[in-house]
Design an enzyme around this catalytic site. Structure first.
Site, PDB file in Angstrom:
ATOM      1  CG  ASN A  89      79.887  23.708  -6.010  1.00 30.19           C
ATOM      2  OD1 ASN A  89      79.318  22.724  -5.528  1.00 30.19           O
ATOM      3  ND2 ASN A  89      80.905  23.599  -6.841  1.00 30.19           N
ATOM      4  CG  MET A  90      73.823  25.822  -7.076  1.00 30.87           C
ATOM      5  SD  MET A  90      72.390  26.732  -6.400  1.00 30.87           S
ATOM      6  CE  MET A  90      71.434  27.084  -7.881  1.00 30.87           C
ATOM      7  CD  GLU A  91      80.593  24.732 -11.592  1.00 26.27           C
ATOM      8  OE1 GLU A  91      80.422  23.959 -12.570  1.00 26.27           O
ATOM      9  OE2 GLU A  91      81.513  24.594 -10.774  1.00 26.27           O
ATOM     10  CG  HIS A 102      81.662  30.484  -4.412  1.00 23.59           C
ATOM     11  ND1 HIS A 102      83.011  30.536  -4.203  1.00 23.59           N
ATOM     12  CD2 HIS A 102      81.457  30.990  -5.658  1.00 23.59           C
ATOM     13  CE1 HIS A 102      83.608  31.050  -5.264  1.00 23.59           C
ATOM     14  NE2 HIS A 102      82.685  31.340  -6.155  1.00 23.59           N
ATOM     15  CD  GLU A 104      82.071  28.461   1.171  1.00 28.87           C
ATOM     16  OE1 GLU A 104      81.576  28.266   0.043  1.00 28.87           O
ATOM     17  OE2 GLU A 104      83.287  28.388   1.396  1.00 28.87           O
ATOM     18  CB  CYS A 129      87.328  30.757  -2.321  1.00 29.64           C
ATOM     19  SG  CYS A 129      85.776  31.584  -2.683  1.00 29.64           S
ATOM     20  CB  CYS A 132      83.181  32.111   0.464  1.00 28.20           C
ATOM     21  SG  CYS A 132      82.338  31.345  -0.935  1.00 28.20           S
TER      22      CYS A 132
HETATM   23 ZN   LIG Z   1      83.865  30.346  -2.242  1.00 29.59          ZN
END
Ligand SMILES: [Zn+2]
Length: 294
Positions: A89-91, A102, A104, A129, A132
């Site tokens: 995951n990357m924010e 996300h 995936e 989630c 995804c």
């Molecule tokens: Zn997700």
């Protein structure tokens, strides 16, 4: 070995460390394993495909960029070729949460950008989630895509997303990861622009026909392409900049060290990636942004 893997490396089983070291031990390890490499590791450790993918999740999660949540998710996409692609995951601080990637999405886009044509499975360390599940519903693997979670009986996307709405409901026949070439051209010799154009030509936008692609030049001198991946439910669509940032981060580049960025998209399309791309680039400290249309 890249510094991001150091803290987690010592926690891996000793036999996995030994088998992985020839690949993950290199500084230029691209966070993917070829089918041959995966086979060799499986033989050394006595693992099957799923055991190996689960065992690699901590390394994948070590690629996370989480300045907001500090919650690291790892994913492994296994292509039909047998290659394994890491995702995390990357924010991005300073922009809305909608720009988050996300794990995936990261692993799947990683595989797509490296030429994989279909996925066999996605393994992830937390249950996918809803966002995804919907993103994966766009793939040409369909409901049969295997989803693996640690300590759970594996199942298919069809199990995780019953009564789904997706491309089949809208009559779309060419799906995400099916190879395409939209055939657009630009008169230029600029390598970064041509890379972005090539990405746009391979982008997936069956709902808006607003094809787009980006290319990032890292301060390390490497070029990272990104293709737009649209979704039947619109919101889970992945913008082309995010796709390029995925490749940059996952292959060991620094998303805060972008020297120049290019976006290429259609001139008379229903939507544009221009302003969103520019604002995220600004938040990442990149001001050299060139925009081209075909
Ligand atoms: Zn997700």
């Amino acid at each position: 070995m890249q510094a991001r893997f150091h803290p987690i490396w010592v926690q891996l089983p000793a036999k996995l460390q030994d088998a992985l070291l020839p690949y993950a031990g290199n500084n230029d390890f691209p966070a993917m394993l070829t089918a041959e490499q995966a086979e060799s590791i499986k033989n050394s450790c006595g693992f099957d495909d799923n055991t190996l993918a689960v065992a690699l999740l901590p390394l994948a999660a070590a690629c996370s960029l989480t300045p907001i949540s500090h919650f690291n998710v790892g994913a492994i996409a296994r292509g039909e070729s047998g290659n394994l692609y890491f995702g995390a995951n990357m924010e991005f601080a300073g922009v809305p949460l909608q720009q988050t990637i996300h794990a995936e999405q990261c692993a799947i886009t990683h595989a797509w950008l490296l030429g994989e044509k279909k996925l066999a499975s996605v393994t992830v360390n937390y249950s996918p989630c809803g966002h995804c599940r919907q993103f994966m519903n766009e793939l040409n693997s369909g409901a049969q895509l295997e989803i693996h979670l640690p300590k759970q009986v594996h199942s298919t996307l069809g199990h995780y997303l019953p009564d789904s709405f997706g491309p089949n409901d809208l009559g779309i026949k060419t799906l995400l990861m099916d190879p395409v070439n939209h055939g657009y051209k630009l008169e230029t010799t600029d390598k970064l622009v041509l890379t972005a154009l090539d990405a746009a030509n391979q982008s997936y936008a069956p709902y808006s026909n607003s094809y787009s692609g980006t290319a990032l030049l890292g301060k390390d001198g490497k070029i990272y392409p990104g293709r737009y991946a649209e979704n039947a439910a619109f919101n889970p669509s992945l913008p082309p900049l995010q796709a390029a940032l995925i490749l940059m981060n996952i292959s060991g580049g620094d998303c805060l060290a972008i020297d120049r960025a290019v976006l290429v998209e259609g001139k008379h399309c229903d939507l544009s990636q221009r302003s969103a791309t520019q604002s995220i680039l600004a938040a990442l400290g990149c001001s050299k942004f060139d925009y081209y249309t075909f």
